[in-house]
Write an enzyme that holds these catalytic residues in place. Structure first.
Site, PDB file in Angstrom:
ATOM      1  CB  SER A  70      50.814  32.500  37.536  1.00  0.00           C
ATOM      2  OG  SER A  70      49.572  33.035  37.956  1.00  0.00           O
ATOM      3  N   GLY A 129      41.741  46.759  37.570  1.00  0.00           N
ATOM      4  CA  GLY A 129      41.924  48.098  38.131  1.00  0.00           C
ATOM      5  C   GLY A 129      42.217  48.055  39.617  1.00  0.00           C
ATOM      6  CG  LEU A 130      40.498  45.858  42.239  1.00  0.00           C
ATOM      7  CD1 LEU A 130      39.805  44.745  43.014  1.00  0.00           C
ATOM      8  CD2 LEU A 130      40.072  47.209  42.791  1.00  0.00           C
ATOM      9  CB  SER A 131      47.090  47.626  41.704  1.00  0.00           C
ATOM     10  OG  SER A 131      46.932  48.909  41.255  1.00  0.00           O
ATOM     11  CB  SER A 133      50.570  44.495  37.091  1.00  0.00           C
ATOM     12  OG  SER A 133      49.752  45.610  36.969  1.00  0.00           O
ATOM     13  CD  GLU A 165      53.228  48.699  35.663  1.00  0.00           C
ATOM     14  OE1 GLU A 165      53.307  48.142  36.778  1.00  0.00           O
ATOM     15  OE2 GLU A 165      52.178  48.756  35.025  1.00  0.00           O
ATOM     16  CG  ASP A 177      48.476  51.572  40.688  1.00  0.00           C
ATOM     17  OD1 ASP A 177      47.722  52.437  41.155  1.00  0.00           O
ATOM     18  OD2 ASP A 177      48.430  51.181  39.511  1.00  0.00           O
TER      19      ASP A 177
END
Ligand code: GLA
Length: 391
Positions: A70, A129-131, A133, A165, A177
């Site tokens: 990554s 908080g913008l996902s 994952s 998840e 999400d």
């Protein structure tokens, strides 16, 4: 070729030796406009996919190895694993997300015939908080579908992502999400009933206003937050209510019916949690109605009320998000502002008149830094499409 694509392809080559036979993919991040902590309570949500997200470059291998890299966690270098090394709850770094999805595919009878080299680069701030994952989860699903010819719809990619998840990463998240990301549509938000998965696309016409995200830069992960605790508080409140009223979820109640039966919840804190879930669901229905009627001001008022409820009843905001939102409410030209996502850090979302965006960023930025001691980051975002091959 875009500059970004050239950059990830050349990084792939640098990291994995050569760049032959690679393919690039993209999955967005998401922002939720209203309907927070309702998705595991059988309520409605109103999120949209963004144009920022995660790019993945993949290549099949001839053995069963999995190699991950990554660009957001370069310090970890190449993380090696294999198709024989899935351990639910066992992986401790970011690779738990793609590994979890590969494991979830296998659980559904879609076994990868060989391993992969996979490089990721995300331009969504991690833990914000913008996902980020869920974006990685849906991206991985889209890559497996394309590389191995698995027949799965985008909606199934969302469900597989959530399953991974819940059961691989052991975070009890709802479906919002992954659904918002997998089903994203340019310039539209998704009005989703999480009890049935019925949904409608609602065009977002903001006529001279912008969606501005302010990131508190307070990091959090769902695993280390009180997310699972909130979820079980709601489950307990639901079972107390079910003794006196015939409902399947908190989303089945309107405000009046809730108030009539709320006394059945024995504990004040649990009553507040349930009140948030019920009122927030009703607010979401009203907000979508207001938007459809072209009443953006009312939509904004409902966003503000959502924040107050998340702050006072659900108690998931914290000083950072409160500082961002309370400063935003004071700026002329702000139509509505609230925390978005799980809370406990992460971002706020605001709808701001175009001509006020600069003064918004300046005044909220100054107020935040003064109160919290470090700076927030601002993003003026656009609503984008779901996962796709990246060209
Ligand atoms: C996180 C979870 C979602 C949802 C939100 C709160 O983003 O992943 O399922 O519960 O929090 O609305």
């Amino acid at each position: 070729m875009s500059e970004l694509k050239a950059m990830v392809l050349s990084k792939f080559e640098e990291v994995f030796g050569d760049g032959k036979d690679v393919k690039a993919y993209f999955a967005p991040g998401r922002v939720n406009l209203i309907g927070e902590h309702t998705d595991y309570n059988g309520g409605h949500v109103f999120p949209c996919a963004l144009t920022i997200g995660t790019i993945g470059v993949a290549r099949k291998r001839e053995d069963r190895k999995l190699r991950f890299f990554s660009m957001n966690f370069e310090e970890l270098g190449v993380v090696e694993s294999s198709l024989d090394a899935f351990v639910p709850g066992g992986d401790k770094n970011w690779t738990a997300y793609p590994m979890g999805v590969m494991w979830a595919f296998e659980q559904r009878g879609m076994e990868m015939p060989c391993g992969l080299d996979l490089l990721l680069y995300g331009n969504i701030p991690n833990g914000s908080g913008l996902s980020s994952s869920a974006s990685v989860e849906v991206l991985t699903g889209a890559i497996l579908r394309d590389q191995f010819g698995f027949e799965v719809s985008n909606q199934e990619l969302a469900l597989i992502g959530q399953f991974s998840e819940n059961h691989y990463n052991l975070v009890n998240c709802g479906i919002m999400d992954q659904f918002a990301i997998a089903m994203g549509k340019k310039d539209h938000a998704i009005f989703l009933d999480t009890a049935t998965l019925e949904f409608e696309y609602a065009p977002i016409r903001l006529d001279g206003a912008k969606i501005v995200i302010a990131c508190s830069n307070k990091k959090r992960g769902l695993g280390d937050s009180k997310y699972n605790e909130r979820r079980s508080e709601c489950e307990m409140a639901l079972s107390e209510l079910q003794k006196v009223v015939d409902i399947k979820s908190l989303g089945d109640l309107d405000e009046v019916t809730f108030e009539k039966y709320a006394g059945a919840i024995a504990d004040d804190v649990r009553r507040k949690r349930a009140r948030h879930a019920v009122y927030e669901n009703q607010r979401t229905l009203k907000a979508v109605k207001a938007l459809r009627a072209g009443d953006l001001e009312e939509f904004g008022r409902l966003m503000n009320a959502s924040h107050v409820s998340l702050r006072d009843d659900y108690e998931v905001t914290g000083p950072e998000l409160d500082a961002l939102v309370e400063a935003a409410w004071k700026v002329p030209g702000v139509i509505g502002s609230r925390m978005t996502g799980a809370g406990f850090g992460g971002c706020s979302v605001s709808i701001v008149k175009e001509e006020a965006v600069q003064s918004f960023i300046q005044s909220v930025g100054e107020a935040y830094e003064k109160k919290i001691g470090y700076a927030a980051t601002f993003y003026v975002v656009e609503i984008g499409d779901g996962p796709r091959v990246y060209i």
